[in-house]
Write an enzyme that holds these catalytic residues in place. Structure first.
Site, PDB file in Angstrom:
ATOM      1  N   ASP A 153       0.844  -1.014   0.380  1.00 20.53           N
ATOM      2  CA  ASP A 153       0.009   0.304  -0.134  1.00 20.53           C
ATOM      3  C   ASP A 153       0.636   1.352  -0.069  1.00 20.53           C
ATOM      4  O   ASP A 153       1.852   1.145   0.053  1.00 20.53           O
ATOM      5  CB  ASP A 153      -1.035   0.025   0.789  1.00 20.53           C
ATOM      6  CG  ASP A 153      -1.522  -1.365   1.065  1.00 20.53           C
ATOM      7  OD1 ASP A 153      -2.205  -1.830   0.174  1.00 20.53           O
ATOM      8  OD2 ASP A 153      -2.417  -1.757   2.066  1.00 20.53           O
ATOM      9  N   LYS A 154      -0.060   2.759  -0.453  1.00 21.81           N
ATOM     10  CA  LYS A 154       0.809   3.421   0.026  1.00 21.81           C
ATOM     11  C   LYS A 154       1.575   3.556   0.807  1.00 21.81           C
ATOM     12  O   LYS A 154       1.764   3.639   2.674  1.00 21.81           O
ATOM     13  CB  LYS A 154      -0.082   4.402  -0.132  1.00 21.81           C
ATOM     14  CG  LYS A 154       0.309   5.230   0.139  1.00 21.81           C
ATOM     15  CD  LYS A 154      -0.798   7.006   0.653  1.00 21.81           C
ATOM     16  CE  LYS A 154      -0.191   8.872   0.404  1.00 21.81           C
ATOM     17  NZ  LYS A 154      -0.871   9.649   0.017  1.00 21.81           N
TER      18      LYS A 154
END
Length: 541
Positions: A153-154
């Protein structure tokens, strides 16, 4: 056909020229047919006209090379550069597994997602710039069979991740050239030749993640917070269910004494901004800017100054906290509840109990001894599982921390594998990193092909140095500056929405199935604003 046969390296491809009989006819004078001059003339005409039938792929090759010669006459290893007209050698492409590492800070996750800045985007561009991917294939990663082992994920980091693709690796310095094209926070550790059918995600046996968390995260909610009051209320209604926490009680008593010694009446300050907090929408977070926060809380200059003093005292106390052996053992017991096969539908979003993909197998969860970094005590948790769903690890950590800090029975984790739907907030992304994918079974098969294992073992020293400089230090520094973990647990403790939302952490426990209302992460929308975008793929972590 066996699996080994499907993934074995292909044999050398046969020449794609015109049949030998036709080639012979066009290379020399055709013999007369039936010994007559007419037949000889016909043969000469056919010879001059070239083969009467040309297979389409040969025709396409002639078009590609830009001349009128047959495909057989054009050297197979040379192509025409349309820009400068000069012929250049075609470089062979090999299927490889690339071992990479990266710090996810400043990136919008792992997967290519134009126009966002992503890890894969920078890596692919570096491959092209270094000549590992030809210009013909530079506009589309699919042309190189680009694939990742784990999609992070980010903001999530990876000491080790694997991508598989077809690369030009004739240059012995290709690793160094690729790294010279990358920012320092992304590294190509090396590569291994694989079989043609290798898929780094499909052939991955398991993955190891690491989660770093400060030990103060396991302290109980602050007295008089919304969650602390609910825990106390339910303990009175259902006595003997939750654990007594003298260690946590002593911590907060000491903090209260320091505040009192500073000449501050905390109840007075709390009452001053209680009404402002009640008026806020469920999902609003307090602004970080001091001026905006003062206005948000509707406090006078003197009141706001005292509030800042209280927060400074609490922050210093959290940094000075050192977890006891008993509490650390409780953390380890909580983590062991996850081991084995379970239904993790409550530990992700977008899945229900009946979804077969919600079942995942966890091999082990191990918490390290505590370590003091820049004045704050941390522990490292290694999570080894076959596969993970979106936010699963962060929710697992969040749930384990909550049952420890609230005094709830550890068995509440096992209850969360059941049919009833609950909301488990996900712990901060800041502490999460992918340690490495594991290819035990596939590596056994690679031996039979004379290939090196897909493994990070040869790069352990480099990876540890990289983690310390580009991952650990960034995690420690950001937590020290932003108080990320306090912000997360403080938000939960002071949540002003549905008071029953976190009853599963109290003596009351889980609601009956018929009483349970479906709860999604939309309740904490500000914390999950990117979830719908991330749901497009089965993310790791």
């Amino acid at each position: 056909m066996s699996t080994e046969e499907q993934t074995a390296e292909p044999a050398a491809v046969q020449s794609d020229g015109i049949s030998s009989s036709t080639t012979s006819a066009s290379a020399g004078v055709a013999p007369a047919v039936n010994g007559t001059q007419a037949d000889s003339t016909i043969q000469h005409r056919k010879r001059d006209a070239g083969p009467s039938k040309v297979r389409r792929k040969d025709y396409n090759k002639r078009r590609r090379y830009g001349n009128s010669t047959t495909a057989q006459e054009e050297p197979a290893e040379r192509i025409e550069d349309e820009n400068d007209g000069e012929a250049k050698e075609r470089q062979p492409k090999r299927k490889v597994a690339c071992m990479i590492g990266y710090c996810g800070t400043g990136y919008h996750g792992m997967q290519i997602n134009p126009p966002q800045k992503t890890i894969e985007g920078d890596i692919f561009n570096a491959f092209v710039a270094a000549g590992a991917i030809s210009q013909d294939n530079s506009n589309d990663p699919k042309k190189s069979a680009f694939m990742r082992a784990a999609r992070t994920d980010k903001g999530v980091h990876a000491a080790g991740n694997v991508i598989s693709l077809k690369l030009i690796i004739e240059d012995p310095d290709i690793v160094e050239k690729v790294n010279s094209m990358l920012p320092n926070q992304i590294r190509l550790w090396g590569y291994s030749r694989t079989t043609k059918g290798f898929e780094c995600r499909k052939h991955c046996d398991s993955r190891i993640y690491e989660y770093l968390i400060p030990t103060y995260s396991f302290l109980p909610p602050k007295p008089k917070s919304a969650l602390a009051e609910r825990i106390k209320e339910m303990a009175d209604s259902y006595p003997g269910v939750t654990r007594e926490d003298s260690e946590g009680g002593n911590f907060w008593a000491a903090v209260a004494q320091q505040v009192k010694s500073a000449g501050i009446d905390e109840d007075e300050i709390r009452a001053a901004y209680a009404e402002a907090l009640e008026e806020q929408a469920l999902n609003k977070k307090q602004p970080k800017d001091e001026g905006l926060l003062k206005t948000f809380l509707n406090l006078s200059d003197a009141q706001f100054s005292k509030l800042k003093q209280i927060r400074a005292i609490e922050n210093a106390a959290r940094r000075a906290y050192r977890i006891s052996a008993e509490r650390l053992d409780l953390v380890r017991q909580a983590l062991r509840q996850y081991e084995g096969p379970h239904n993790f539908h409550n530990f992700t979003i977008g899945k229900d109990f009946n979804d077969p993909s919600s079942r995942r197998y966890m091999k082990s969860l191990v918490a390290s001894d505590a370590k003091i970094i820049e004045g704050t005590e941390w522990i490292s948790i290694k999570i080894h599982g076959q596969s993970f769903m979106l936010h699963q690890i962060r929710k697992m950590i969040g749930m384990a921390a909550q049952v420890v800090r609230t005094g709830a029975p550890l068995d509440r984790i096992n209850e969360a594998f059941g049919r009833r739907k609950i909301n488990i907030p996900k712990a901060p992304a800041l502490g999460l990193l992918l340690e490495r994918p594991v290819y035990t079974n596939f590596n056994e098969r690679l031996k039979s092909f004379g290939r090196d294992a897909v493994s990070f073992d040869a790069y352990n020293d480099q990876m540890e140095e990289f983690k310390m400089k580009y991952i650990y230090d960034k995690i420690y520094a950001e937590e020290s500056k932003e108080n990320v973990f306090y912000g997360f647990f403080g938000f939960i403790d002071n949540f002003k929405g549905d008071v029953h939302l976190f009853d599963y952490l109290t003596a009351k426990g889980f609601p009956d199935v018929e009483e349970a209302n479906p709860v999604t992460d939309a309740v904490l929308r500000e914390m999950d604003e990117e979830d719908m975008e991330e749901l497009e793929g089965d993310n790791e972590g």
